[in-house]
Scaffold this active site. Structure first.
Site, PDB file in Angstrom:
ATOM      1  N   ARG A 135       0.840  -1.190   0.000  1.00 34.12           N
ATOM      2  CA  ARG A 135       0.000   0.000   0.000  1.00 34.12           C
ATOM      3  C   ARG A 135       0.878   1.244   0.000  1.00 34.12           C
ATOM      4  O   ARG A 135       1.920   1.294   0.653  1.00 34.12           O
ATOM      5  CB  ARG A 135      -0.905   0.022   1.235  1.00 34.12           C
ATOM      6  CG  ARG A 135      -2.075  -0.939   1.140  1.00 34.12           C
ATOM      7  CD  ARG A 135      -3.100  -0.498   0.086  1.00 34.12           C
ATOM      8  NE  ARG A 135      -4.249  -1.375  -0.029  1.00 34.12           N
ATOM      9  CZ  ARG A 135      -4.356  -2.368  -0.908  1.00 34.12           C
ATOM     10  NH1 ARG A 135      -3.393  -2.629  -1.759  1.00 34.12           N
ATOM     11  NH2 ARG A 135      -5.463  -3.092  -0.963  1.00 34.12           N
ATOM     12  N   GLU A 159      -3.290   7.797  -5.713  1.00 35.34           N
ATOM     13  CA  GLU A 159      -3.424   7.046  -6.965  1.00 35.34           C
ATOM     14  C   GLU A 159      -4.627   7.570  -7.729  1.00 35.34           C
ATOM     15  O   GLU A 159      -5.662   7.830  -7.107  1.00 35.34           O
ATOM     16  CB  GLU A 159      -3.601   5.547  -6.669  1.00 35.34           C
ATOM     17  CG  GLU A 159      -2.367   4.947  -6.027  1.00 35.34           C
ATOM     18  CD  GLU A 159      -2.487   3.460  -5.687  1.00 35.34           C
ATOM     19  OE1 GLU A 159      -3.463   2.821  -6.133  1.00 35.34           O
ATOM     20  OE2 GLU A 159      -1.608   2.949  -4.986  1.00 35.34           O
ATOM     21  N   HIS A 175      -0.561   0.111  -9.854  1.00 33.14           N
ATOM     22  CA  HIS A 175      -1.268  -0.780  -8.918  1.00 33.14           C
ATOM     23  C   HIS A 175      -1.767  -2.050  -9.628  1.00 33.14           C
ATOM     24  O   HIS A 175      -2.954  -2.397  -9.555  1.00 33.14           O
ATOM     25  CB  HIS A 175      -2.434  -0.028  -8.254  1.00 33.14           C
ATOM     26  CG  HIS A 175      -2.873  -0.639  -6.947  1.00 33.14           C
ATOM     27  ND1 HIS A 175      -3.242   0.112  -5.865  1.00 33.14           N
ATOM     28  CD2 HIS A 175      -2.998  -1.919  -6.555  1.00 33.14           C
ATOM     29  CE1 HIS A 175      -3.593  -0.695  -4.858  1.00 33.14           C
ATOM     30  NE2 HIS A 175      -3.439  -1.943  -5.266  1.00 33.14           N
TER      31      HIS A 175
HETATM   32  C1  GLV Z   1      -5.016  -5.007  -4.296  1.00 29.14           C
HETATM   33  O1  GLV Z   1      -4.498  -3.988  -4.024  1.00 29.14           O
HETATM   34  C2  GLV Z   1      -5.465  -5.964  -3.326  1.00 29.14           C
HETATM   35  O2  GLV Z   1      -5.599  -5.603  -2.146  1.00 29.14           O
HETATM   36  O3  GLV Z   1      -5.715  -7.121  -3.698  1.00 29.14           O
END
Ligand code: GLV
Length: 306
Positions: free
Chosen positions: A221, A250, A269
């Site tokens: 994160r 983001e 991401h």
């Molecule tokens: C993506 O960020 C997830 O948490 O799977």
């Protein structure tokens, strides 16, 4: 089952019809009688959703991380939340991290720069057995990565929030062992969830604990990192490179200095994405075991934030 998802709604519906044909799947917001819904599969739910589902018994998170779900102001406190743990999501995360670890360890980022300058130089390489990879966040994903790295002969150490043995692995825990853990990490991989405790845990002070010329990979994160501190460490050369899949904001803002920073690799991401067929098999299995009296798997502890 109620599903609140993205453009992949049809893929989820198809996957459920394979994994659990008897399950009736309804898509938010076209749910029909909402009192009939007892399971929900969610990612970033609209806040009003929970006010309308009085008979909900369990929530499955679409993502491995549950921060967006826990941030929902009217999430009912009593509901069990099951984290997504599925083989393709794990495999994708392992691939993403291995790719960047190998790139940095084998100096491919430097050879890429040399190629642009038509510069031929043999750089000294070290063996994987001389490189220590520190994995922050040593749960299902971190341990899967550790096993693959060990097979490639890397030295692996793990860091987690609280104590807990992991067979065959050296594991550090708690804030007072963070400095020692970071001091040993030639390549630091962050797979941490977002919690109050992890916010800006990677900052100029903690980055200064890394061995000089270390690399950093963040696939957990973005709020783990103080981006100003990260840029500083890159500018000073104490950090030799970074691969970042997640960010404080983001999409990463156009004006972010990270876009153009040398030896920084940016992805939007995408390190790993939940795969509906395997995810639905996991959910179907959890539901059928629960019906036989077994507890839900991988339950989120809301108090600790993951
Ligand atoms: C993506 O960020 C997830 O948490 O799977």
């Amino acid at each position: 089952m109620l599903l609140k998802t993205d453009a992949r709604a049809q893929a989820w519906v198809d996957a459920f019809s394979m994994a659990m044909p008897e399950l009736e799947v309804r898509l938010w917001p076209e749910t029909g009688d909402r009192s009939e819904i007892n399971c929900a599969l969610l990612w970033g739910p609209p806040p009003e959703l929970f006010d309308q589902l009085d008979n909900l018994e369990v929530i499955f998170s679409i993502g491995a991380g549950v921060d967006s779900l826990l941030a929902c102001p009217n999430l009912p406190a009593h509901l069990p939340i099951v984290r997504m743990v599925e083989s393709e999501l794990t495999a994708g995360m392992v691939e993403f991290c291995l790719f960047h670890i190998l790139r940095f360890h084998r100096l491919m980022h430097l050879f890429e720069n040399h190629r642009v300058r038509r510069h031929w130089e043999e750089l000294t390489q070290v063996s994987a057995s001389e490189v220590t990879v520190g994995i922050m966040g040593f749960g299902v994903l971190g341990q899967a990565l550790a096993r693959q790295l060990s097979a490639l002969r890397y030295r692996v150490i793990g860091y987690r929030r609280g104590p807990g043995e992991v067979e065959g692995m050296e594991v550090f825990y708690g804030t007072n062992q963070l400095e020692e853990f970071m001091g040993r990490s030639d390549i630091l991989v962050a797979l941490m969830p977002s919690t109050l405790e992890t916010k800006k845990m990677i900052n100029s002070r903690t980055l200064s604990w890394l061995p000089s010329g270390a690399y950093f990979i963040n696939a957990g994160r973005g709020d783990l990192v103080d981006e100003e501190g990260l840029v500083e460490a890159l500018d000073h050369g104490s950090l030799a490179g970074a691969a970042l899949d997640v960010f404080e904001t983001e999409p990463l803002p156009q004006e972010s200095i990270l876009w153009a920073h040398p030896n920084v690799y940016i992805t939007p991401h995408i390190a790993s994405i939940t795969h509906p067929p395997t995810a639905c098999r996991y959910i179907a299995d959890a539901i059928s075991r629960h019906r036989q009296g077994e507890p839900w798997p991988h339950l989120v502890e809301t108090g600790r934030g993951y």
